[in-house]
Design a protein around this motif. Structure first.
Motif, PDB file in Angstrom:
ATOM      1  N   ILE A   1       0.837  -1.203   0.000  1.00 30.33           N
ATOM      2  CA  ILE A   1       0.000   0.000   0.000  1.00 30.33           C
ATOM      3  C   ILE A   1       0.869   1.250   0.000  1.00 30.33           C
ATOM      4  CG2 ILE A   1      -1.802   1.259   1.250  1.00 30.33           C
ATOM      5  CD1 ILE A   1      -2.597  -1.403   2.546  1.00 30.33           C
ATOM      6  N   THR A   2       1.902   1.264   0.862  1.00 26.76           N
ATOM      7  CA  THR A   2       2.705   2.474   1.028  1.00 26.76           C
ATOM      8  C   THR A   2       3.812   2.631  -0.012  1.00 26.76           C
ATOM      9  OG1 THR A   2       4.141   1.308   2.599  1.00 26.76           O
ATOM     10  CG2 THR A   2       2.275   2.532   3.508  1.00 26.76           C
ATOM     11  N   HIS A   3       4.349   1.503  -0.502  1.00 25.88           N
ATOM     12  CA  HIS A   3       5.508   1.601  -1.391  1.00 25.88           C
ATOM     13  C   HIS A   3       5.424   0.707  -2.625  1.00 25.88           C
ATOM     14  CE1 HIS A   3       7.048   3.197   2.414  1.00 25.88           C
ATOM     15  NE2 HIS A   3       7.974   3.809   1.711  1.00 25.88           N
ATOM     16  N   GLY A   4       4.334  -0.046  -2.776  1.00 26.26           N
ATOM     17  CA  GLY A   4       4.277  -1.007  -3.872  1.00 26.26           C
ATOM     18  C   GLY A   4       3.512  -0.558  -5.092  1.00 26.26           C
ATOM     19  N   MET A   5       2.568   0.366  -4.899  1.00 28.18           N
ATOM     20  CA  MET A   5       1.716   0.805  -6.009  1.00 28.18           C
ATOM     21  C   MET A   5       1.424   2.297  -5.886  1.00 28.18           C
ATOM     22  SD  MET A   5      -1.201  -2.156  -6.180  1.00 28.18           S
ATOM     23  CE  MET A   5      -0.778  -3.888  -6.305  1.00 28.18           C
ATOM     24  N   PRO A   6       1.149   2.939  -7.010  1.00 31.74           N
ATOM     25  CA  PRO A   6       0.767   4.358  -6.952  1.00 31.74           C
ATOM     26  C   PRO A   6      -0.682   4.511  -6.480  1.00 31.74           C
ATOM     27  CG  PRO A   6       0.721   3.576  -9.215  1.00 31.74           C
ATOM     28  CD  PRO A   6       1.275   2.453  -8.397  1.00 31.74           C
ATOM     29  N   TYR A   7      -0.984   5.681  -5.933  1.00 34.70           N
ATOM     30  CA  TYR A   7      -2.355   5.993  -5.534  1.00 34.70           C
ATOM     31  C   TYR A   7      -3.170   6.328  -6.800  1.00 34.70           C
ATOM     32  CZ  TYR A   7      -6.222   8.274  -3.101  1.00 34.70           C
ATOM     33  OH  TYR A   7      -7.468   8.611  -2.631  1.00 34.70           O
ATOM     34  N   PRO A   8      -4.437   5.910  -6.953  1.00 31.62           N
ATOM     35  CA  PRO A   8      -5.289   5.222  -5.977  1.00 31.62           C
ATOM     36  C   PRO A   8      -5.304   3.690  -6.140  1.00 31.62           C
ATOM     37  CG  PRO A   8      -6.654   5.967  -7.765  1.00 31.62           C
ATOM     38  CD  PRO A   8      -5.242   6.362  -8.125  1.00 31.62           C
ATOM     39  N   HIS A   9      -4.424   3.180  -7.042  1.00 33.90           N
ATOM     40  CA  HIS A   9      -4.414   1.729  -7.268  1.00 33.90           C
ATOM     41  C   HIS A   9      -4.121   0.972  -5.968  1.00 33.90           C
ATOM     42  CE1 HIS A   9      -4.596   2.403 -11.599  1.00 33.90           C
ATOM     43  NE2 HIS A   9      -3.585   3.249 -11.494  1.00 33.90           N
ATOM     44  N   ASN A  10      -3.243   1.550  -5.141  1.00 38.11           N
ATOM     45  CA  ASN A  10      -2.875   0.871  -3.898  1.00 38.11           C
ATOM     46  C   ASN A  10      -4.074   0.707  -2.961  1.00 38.11           C
ATOM     47  OD1 ASN A  10      -3.057   3.622  -3.381  1.00 38.11           O
ATOM     48  ND2 ASN A  10      -1.095   3.769  -2.291  1.00 38.11           N
ATOM     49  N   LEU A  11      -4.873   1.775  -2.827  1.00 39.60           N
ATOM     50  CA  LEU A  11      -6.039   1.721  -1.937  1.00 39.60           C
ATOM     51  C   LEU A  11      -7.090   0.757  -2.480  1.00 39.60           C
ATOM     52  CD1 LEU A  11      -7.589   2.715   0.530  1.00 39.60           C
ATOM     53  CD2 LEU A  11      -8.394   4.653  -0.852  1.00 39.60           C
TER      54      LEU A  11
ATOM     55  N   GLU B   1      -9.911  -4.487  -2.255  1.00 42.19           N
ATOM     56  CA  GLU B   1     -10.353  -5.661  -3.015  1.00 42.19           C
ATOM     57  C   GLU B   1      -9.781  -6.951  -2.423  1.00 42.19           C
ATOM     58  OE1 GLU B   1      -9.161  -4.794  -6.979  1.00 42.19           O
ATOM     59  OE2 GLU B   1     -10.679  -3.232  -7.285  1.00 42.19           O
ATOM     60  N   VAL B   2      -8.533  -6.905  -1.998  1.00 43.60           N
ATOM     61  CA  VAL B   2      -7.915  -8.090  -1.398  1.00 43.60           C
ATOM     62  C   VAL B   2      -8.632  -8.453  -0.102  1.00 43.60           C
ATOM     63  CG1 VAL B   2      -5.830  -8.942  -0.250  1.00 43.60           C
ATOM     64  CG2 VAL B   2      -5.654  -7.814  -2.469  1.00 43.60           C
ATOM     65  N   GLU B   3      -8.929  -7.470   0.740  1.00 47.99           N
ATOM     66  CA  GLU B   3      -9.664  -7.745   1.978  1.00 47.99           C
ATOM     67  C   GLU B   3     -11.030  -8.352   1.667  1.00 47.99           C
ATOM     68  OE1 GLU B   3      -9.948  -4.523   4.713  1.00 47.99           O
ATOM     69  OE2 GLU B   3      -7.908  -4.847   5.461  1.00 47.99           O
ATOM     70  N   GLN B   4     -11.685  -7.860   0.622  1.00 47.72           N
ATOM     71  CA  GLN B   4     -12.994  -8.382   0.255  1.00 47.72           C
ATOM     72  C   GLN B   4     -12.898  -9.833  -0.216  1.00 47.72           C
ATOM     73  OE1 GLN B   4     -15.910  -6.986   0.810  1.00 47.72           O
ATOM     74  NE2 GLN B   4     -16.944  -8.792  -0.012  1.00 47.72           N
ATOM     75  N   ILE B   5     -11.830 -10.162  -0.957  1.00 44.85           N
ATOM     76  CA  ILE B   5     -11.630 -11.544  -1.410  1.00 44.85           C
ATOM     77  C   ILE B   5     -11.466 -12.471  -0.201  1.00 44.85           C
ATOM     78  CG2 ILE B   5      -9.965 -13.084  -2.544  1.00 44.85           C
ATOM     79  CD1 ILE B   5      -9.508 -10.807  -4.589  1.00 44.85           C
TER      80      ILE B   5
END
Length: 720
Positions: free
Chosen positions: A64-74, A79-83
């Motif tokens: 979230i903090t360093h792996g993807m740009p915003y807003p893709h990270n959020l 989506e992962v939590e929902q899965i």
């Protein structure tokens, strides 16, 4: 002299001897107080799931903090939590918010980490600094493993783990993810190792760290993050979630300190072109080298450049593989939860009212650091000669042992005790992080209790020495802070270390609210404490040995034998006779007989001894009866530590009682727990679990047959 020298040397070095966790003594100076000092915040939904032995999936937050740009990270995090939720598990995203380690993030927390430009990338090394400065950050796999382990979550899902960097044999740039997996019992589900790393050397390093690596699927092909095949092989493969869960469960059963890596290949239809990715990686690595980028900044830089070079293809693939890992990891977590409770009724304690939290047991008693000294062979020599011995340090205390064992059996008791603000107190909190120690008082003016047990070559306790003054601080005034919990408790255990006035107070509260109470005497002098007043009449159970039972009779002013018998038939007759006066008010006297097992003494009309607390006193005429359960046979050479065997026996019996088991099952659970602990270097074996003490898993013929004994008609009031 021998004892003094051993203790002096060990105290001077200030290095505890905990065999499975000594590595954390200094490098986790901040983490060892996480739970008690409020540095670890577990989301209520996550906490409830852990307590209920439900499937929980830990998720790291550097993505979230360093792996993807915003807003893709959020969006990806949500989506992962929902899965995870859709696959019947509870997500626990882990991150640091303003100096607090959060296990389970709210939506606002996720948004803060996704949008903030001030967050740090936090690994094991960075934890003390970030926590002490009140900073925020995303946790790498290594830091997430630490938090998950402390919270009691056995499985973590990530995209890809760190590894040995290219040219790592010269730079020694090796991710702490690998060493953390080698020393912590948390399974990691990932799409293998990030393809920007040296995959071959990473697999070799994982082998060196003792990490079991298995590919999820029909082959052993080890994945390379963006692509399903790296050209390297895992040592093993697991074909489905049940097989993966069994692998993870056996790591815990065996007591292995290292974790497991389940490598999940990205589905072929979602994989990126290997040629495109390889070319992008080479270009990004060269640019990082030319710019002089080093350390923890390398991976974020390379991933960002790959994203730019591939025009977003890497991000699409990254999101796809993380979602796939979440799906697979959730299924494994559910299978693991099923296996942990298979064939046994898990704790199901009734709630006191609709909408209230389930009642939980309470243990009030001592905790201390134990020095266990076992004489190696021959007769013990006194008067000056040195006895060749082994010396080990462990965490003990009767109350702590009971709470530890009950926690491992899924009952999560509230433990009320006191420790000093010293290195031994710190060690206790760290070692007991799997327990609810929120009611343990830390007293700066007092020393944490220390107990020394000298064990004869036969395995029996020969001598005990203790500095236990701090137990006097577990006062009625302090315990009264938890009166509301005591009133609604499912069960209360008291150990003889606490003051008699505290025992009296708790017994009065418990009696008023019909809460069953067990008194566990710590020695024959402490056994008298409840009998200084009428508070003993509020007890439901007590679990003395023969000497402690004699002391109870003496406290009641009754005549007792000067010499206790050693022949088993005589022991049982004497124990039954000395239990008689207690059974006017107590439901059952549980006489612990060491290597000879346990004797249940009660009053009954039909010879059966029901352990479930009676709702009303038994009024009809009944006879004294007893059931002797021989111990599970353990060879002398296997006996490593007897200090917690009796406590394990009692805790196993209580666990069976609180989960609605019949008497034989309750006792067998206790005997199994005791058999594990006598073969463990720790007072309470780490192998004890709901699954391991399930009597249904032991062949019936292995069990010694219980022996029934009957006394005369129950005594009259005049006789008592």
């Amino acid at each position: 002299m021998f004892l003094s020298v051993c203790l002096y040397r060990r105290m001077w070095k200030c290095i505890p001897l905990f065999p499975h966790a000594a590595y954390m003594e200094w490098s986790c100076a901040i983490a060892r107080r996480l739970l008690h000092d409020g540095l670890l915040k577990v989301h209520p939904e996550v906490s409830k799931a852990i307590a209920g032995q439900k499937a929980v999936v830990a998720l790291e937050s550097t993505i979230i903090t360093h792996g993807m740009p915003y807003p893709h990270n959020l969006n990806c995090a949500k989506e992962v939590e929902q899965i995870v939720k859709e696959h019947s598990a509870v997500p626990a995203t882990i991150g640091i918010i303003k100096g607090k380690m959060h296990v389970g993030l709210s939506e606002s927390d996720l948004e803060y980490l996704a949008e903030s430009k001030e967050t740090l990338k936090v690994s094991r090394r960075d934890l003390p600094y970030v926590l002490s400065k009140g900073l925020s950050g995303g946790t790498t796999v290594s830091a997430t493993i630490i938090a998950a382990h402390k919270a009691g979550i056995p499985l973590l899902v990530t995209g890809g783990i760190g590894g040995v960097h290219r040219d790592g044999q010269n730079t020694l740039d090796i991710s702490s993810d690998l060493t953390e997996m080698g020393r912590t019992q948390v399974a990691v589900v990932s799409a293998g190792v990030k393809s920007i790393l040296d995959i071959g050397r990473t697999l070799e390093y994982l082998e060196t760290q003792g990490v079991c690596v298995a590919t999820f699927g029909k082959t052993r092909d080890f994945p390379a993050f963006f692509i399903p095949k790296s050209g390297f092989q895992s040592p093993y493969n697991v074909t489905d979630e049940e097989e993966a869960a069994k692998l993870i469960a056996n790591v815990h059963k065996f007591g292995q300190d290292s974790g497991v890596l389940i490598a999940v290949p990205i589905p072929e239809e979602q994989a990126a072109s290997s040629l495109v990715i390889d070319n992008a990686i080479k270009q990004a690595v060269e640019e990082a080298r030319d710019k002089g980028i080093q350390g923890k900044d390398v991976t974020p830089f390379i991933l960002e450049r790959i994203y730019e070079i591939t025009q977003g293809l890497s991000l699409t693939t990254n999101i796809a593989l993380i979602k796939n890992n979440a799906k697979v990891g959730s299924r494994i977590a559910c299978a693991l939860a099923r296996q942990n409770t298979h064939g046994y009724n898990p704790p199901s304690l009734s709630s006191k009212g609709k909408g209230e939290a389930p009642a939980k047991p309470i243990v009030i008693g001592g905790c201390n650091v134990d020095y266990v000294i076992k004489v190696e062979h021959g007769e013990m020599m006194f008067g000056g000669p040195t006895n060749r011995s082994t010396v080990r340090q462990s965490i003990g205390g009767v109350g702590r042992n009971l709470a530890d064992c009950l926690s491992r059996l899924g009952l999560n008791p509230l433990f009320i005790s006191a420790i000093g603000s010293d290195i031994n107190g710190d060690a206790i909190l760290r070692f007991c992080s799997h327990m609810d120690t929120s009611a343990v008082s830390i007293l700066p003016e007092h020393n944490t209790a220390v107990y020394c047990a000298v064990i004869a070559p036969s395995g029996e306790l020969s001598l005990g020495l203790g500095d236990m003054d701090i137990h006097l601080q577990i006062t009625a005034q302090y315990v009264s802070r938890f009166e509301e919990q005591i009133r609604s408790a499912s069960f209360v255990c008291l150990d003889g270390n606490i003051p008699a006035s505290t025992i009296n107070y708790v017994c009065n509260v418990a009696k008023e609210h019909s809460v069953p109470v067990l008194f566990e005497p710590t020695d024959f002098s402490s056994a008298c404490k409840p009998f200084e007043t009428d508070s003993w009449k509020a007890l439901t159970y007590t679990s003395p040995n023969l000497m402690e039972l004699r002391a109870m009779n003496q406290a009641l002013g009754l005549p007792v034998l000067t010499e206790l018998p050693s022949v088993m038939d005589e022991v049982i007759d004497v124990a039954l006779g000395m239990s008689r006066p207690l059974l006017k008010h107590l439901q059952c006297v549980i006489v612990t007989l060491g290597k000879h097992g346990v004797l249940l003494c009660s009053r009954s009309q039909d010879g059966a001894i029901p352990l479930q607390p009676r709702k009303a006193p038994q009024m009809s005429p009944s006879k004294l009866c007893a059931i002797h359960y021989p111990a599970i046979s353990v060879r002398p050479e296997e006996m490593l530590n007897v200090s917690g065997a009796g406590d394990s026996l009692v805790a196993g019996l209580i666990a069976g009682l609180l989960t609605g088991q019949e008497t034989h099952t309750c006792v067998r659970m206790g005997l199994l727990a005791a058999s594990y602990s006598v073969r463990s270097l720790e007072a309470i074996s780490t192998s004890i679990s709901v699954n391991s003490v399930n009597p249904q898993r032991v062949i019936e013929s292995v069990w010694p047959q219980p022996i029934y004994h009957h006394g005369s008609k129950a005594p009259t009031d005049r006789e008592l």
